[in-house]
Motif scaffolding. Structure first.
Motif, PDB file in Angstrom:
ATOM      1  N   MET A   1      20.484 -10.940  39.970  1.00 31.08           N
ATOM      2  CA  MET A   1      19.257 -10.376  39.471  1.00 31.08           C
ATOM      3  C   MET A   1      18.817 -11.159  38.220  1.00 31.08           C
ATOM      4  N   THR A   2      17.530 -11.415  38.147  1.00 33.56           N
ATOM      5  CA  THR A   2      16.973 -12.138  37.012  1.00 33.56           C
ATOM      6  C   THR A   2      16.384 -11.152  36.017  1.00 33.56           C
ATOM      7  N   THR A   3      16.755 -11.309  34.753  1.00 34.05           N
ATOM      8  CA  THR A   3      16.167 -10.494  33.699  1.00 34.05           C
ATOM      9  C   THR A   3      15.383 -11.412  32.769  1.00 34.05           C
ATOM     10  N   ILE A   4      14.322 -10.854  32.208  1.00 32.04           N
ATOM     11  CA  ILE A   4      13.445 -11.597  31.309  1.00 32.04           C
ATOM     12  C   ILE A   4      13.556 -10.991  29.915  1.00 32.04           C
ATOM     13  N   ARG A   5      13.632 -11.862  28.920  1.00 33.22           N
ATOM     14  CA  ARG A   5      13.658 -11.417  27.527  1.00 33.22           C
ATOM     15  C   ARG A   5      12.944 -12.455  26.681  1.00 33.22           C
ATOM     16  N   TYR A   6      12.657 -12.075  25.444  1.00 32.44           N
ATOM     17  CA  TYR A   6      12.078 -13.035  24.507  1.00 32.44           C
ATOM     18  C   TYR A   6      13.175 -13.947  23.967  1.00 32.44           C
ATOM     19  N   ALA A   7      12.806 -15.180  23.657  1.00 29.31           N
ATOM     20  CA  ALA A   7      13.761 -16.153  23.127  1.00 29.31           C
ATOM     21  C   ALA A   7      14.166 -15.783  21.704  1.00 29.31           C
ATOM     22  N   ARG A   8      15.324 -16.276  21.325  1.00 29.21           N
ATOM     23  CA  ARG A   8      15.822 -16.164  19.951  1.00 29.21           C
ATOM     24  C   ARG A   8      15.996 -17.581  19.407  1.00 29.21           C
ATOM     25  N   ALA A   9      15.991 -17.713  18.110  1.00 27.96           N
ATOM     26  CA  ALA A   9      16.138 -19.033  17.481  1.00 27.96           C
ATOM     27  C   ALA A   9      17.427 -19.717  17.921  1.00 27.96           C
ATOM     28  N   ASP A  10      18.499 -18.946  18.111  1.00 26.63           N
ATOM     29  CA  ASP A  10      19.765 -19.566  18.497  1.00 26.63           C
ATOM     30  C   ASP A  10      19.800 -20.011  19.964  1.00 26.63           C
ATOM     31  N   ASP A  11      18.744 -19.709  20.741  1.00 24.11           N
ATOM     32  CA  ASP A  11      18.633 -20.176  22.131  1.00 24.11           C
ATOM     33  C   ASP A  11      18.148 -21.618  22.217  1.00 24.11           C
ATOM     34  N   VAL A  12      17.567 -22.141  21.141  1.00 21.01           N
ATOM     35  CA  VAL A  12      16.867 -23.428  21.187  1.00 21.01           C
ATOM     36  C   VAL A  12      17.696 -24.548  21.827  1.00 21.01           C
ATOM     37  N   PRO A  13      18.946 -24.802  21.427  1.00 21.49           N
ATOM     38  CA  PRO A  13      19.680 -25.914  22.059  1.00 21.49           C
ATOM     39  C   PRO A  13      19.851 -25.737  23.576  1.00 21.49           C
ATOM     40  N   ALA A  14      20.182 -24.537  24.016  1.00 18.77           N
ATOM     41  CA  ALA A  14      20.371 -24.294  25.458  1.00 18.77           C
ATOM     42  C   ALA A  14      19.050 -24.439  26.213  1.00 18.77           C
ATOM     43  N   LEU A  15      17.965 -23.956  25.617  1.00 22.54           N
ATOM     44  CA  LEU A  15      16.655 -24.070  26.266  1.00 22.54           C
ATOM     45  C   LEU A  15      16.238 -25.534  26.369  1.00 22.54           C
ATOM     46  N   ALA A  16      16.511 -26.321  25.328  1.00 26.07           N
ATOM     47  CA  ALA A  16      16.170 -27.746  25.365  1.00 26.07           C
ATOM     48  C   ALA A  16      16.949 -28.464  26.468  1.00 26.07           C
ATOM     49  N   GLU A  17      18.205 -28.107  26.650  1.00 29.34           N
ATOM     50  CA  GLU A  17      19.009 -28.735  27.706  1.00 29.34           C
ATOM     51  C   GLU A  17      18.465 -28.396  29.088  1.00 29.34           C
ATOM     52  N   ILE A  18      18.081 -27.154  29.299  1.00 33.04           N
ATOM     53  CA  ILE A  18      17.484 -26.764  30.582  1.00 33.04           C
ATOM     54  C   ILE A  18      16.167 -27.509  30.778  1.00 33.04           C
ATOM     55  N   GLY A  19      15.349 -27.564  29.733  1.00 27.06           N
ATOM     56  CA  GLY A  19      14.096 -28.306  29.819  1.00 27.06           C
ATOM     57  C   GLY A  19      14.322 -29.758  30.191  1.00 27.06           C
ATOM     58  N   MET A  20      15.314 -30.370  29.592  1.00 26.31           N
ATOM     59  CA  MET A  20      15.615 -31.777  29.892  1.00 26.31           C
ATOM     60  C   MET A  20      16.029 -31.965  31.346  1.00 26.31           C
ATOM     61  N   ARG A  21      16.939 -31.124  31.825  1.00 26.33           N
ATOM     62  CA  ARG A  21      17.394 -31.274  33.216  1.00 26.33           C
ATOM     63  C   ARG A  21      16.234 -31.087  34.194  1.00 26.33           C
ATOM     64  N   ALA A  22      15.392 -30.110  33.935  1.00 27.98           N
ATOM     65  CA  ALA A  22      14.244 -29.862  34.821  1.00 27.98           C
ATOM     66  C   ALA A  22      13.212 -30.982  34.697  1.00 27.98           C
TER      67      ALA A  22
END
Length: 170
Positions: A1-22
């Motif tokens: 199941m997919t859940t949606i939430r707002y980002a947190r400042a500490d998510d930035v490195p993980a989000l950047a890595e996902i962005g890069m792979r995509a």
């Protein structure tokens, strides 16, 4: 199941890595990945560090699966990135639905976005979700040293109200 939430400042490195792979998957065959990888990674980090408040995150089993953004909190979806290993599992649809709901609640009737014209999987995804081509453009990219074709897509989110009688409601 997919859940949606707002980002947190500490998510930035993980989000950047996902962005890069995509991103790497999306531009394969369009751009020289080796030449652009460092600047693309820096661009993701800078964007996310400055705009994490406009980002929503999709999680599956507590793991970040993707993210999306409305940088100016208007009707334009500026980013939608799903980890390539988790694509075709509803993550993109959950992110898109959440952003469209936010756009409606903000009082906008349409959602807009753009992608490069050769991003066949993104074009198919957005068309499947009711988006149609609204414009095409070709601009020179100094970083790529070539013309880049972009496609603007749009989806009507709120049905137009017809008042009166007959077609067009005169």
């Amino acid at each position: 199941m997919t859940t949606i939430r707002y980002a947190r400042a500490d998510d930035v490195p993980a989000l950047a890595e996902i962005g890069m792979r995509a991103w790497e998957q999306a531009v394969t065959g369009v751009a020289d990945l080796d030449a652009l990888r460092d600047s693309a990674h820096m661009a993701f980090l800078q964007f996310l560090a400055s705009n994490w408040l406009t980002v929503i995150v999709a999680e599956q089993a507590g793991r970040i699966a993707g993210w999306a953004a409305r940088e100016k909190l208007d009707e334009e979806i500026t980013d939608l990135w799903v980890d390539p290993t988790l694509q075709r599992q509803g993550v993109g649809t959950a992110l898109l639905t959440a952003l469209e709901d936010e756009i409606r609640r903000s009082g906008f009737e349409v959602a807009n976005l753009q992608t490069h014209a050769r991003n066949a999987s993104a074009l198919a995804f957005f068309r499947k979700h009711g988006y149609a081509v609204n414009w095409l453009s070709v601009t020179y990219s100094p970083k790529l040293d070539r013309d880049v074709e972009s496609v603007g897509l749009q989806r009507q989110l709120i049905e137009e109200q017809v008042f009166g009688y007959g077609p067009g409601g005169f």
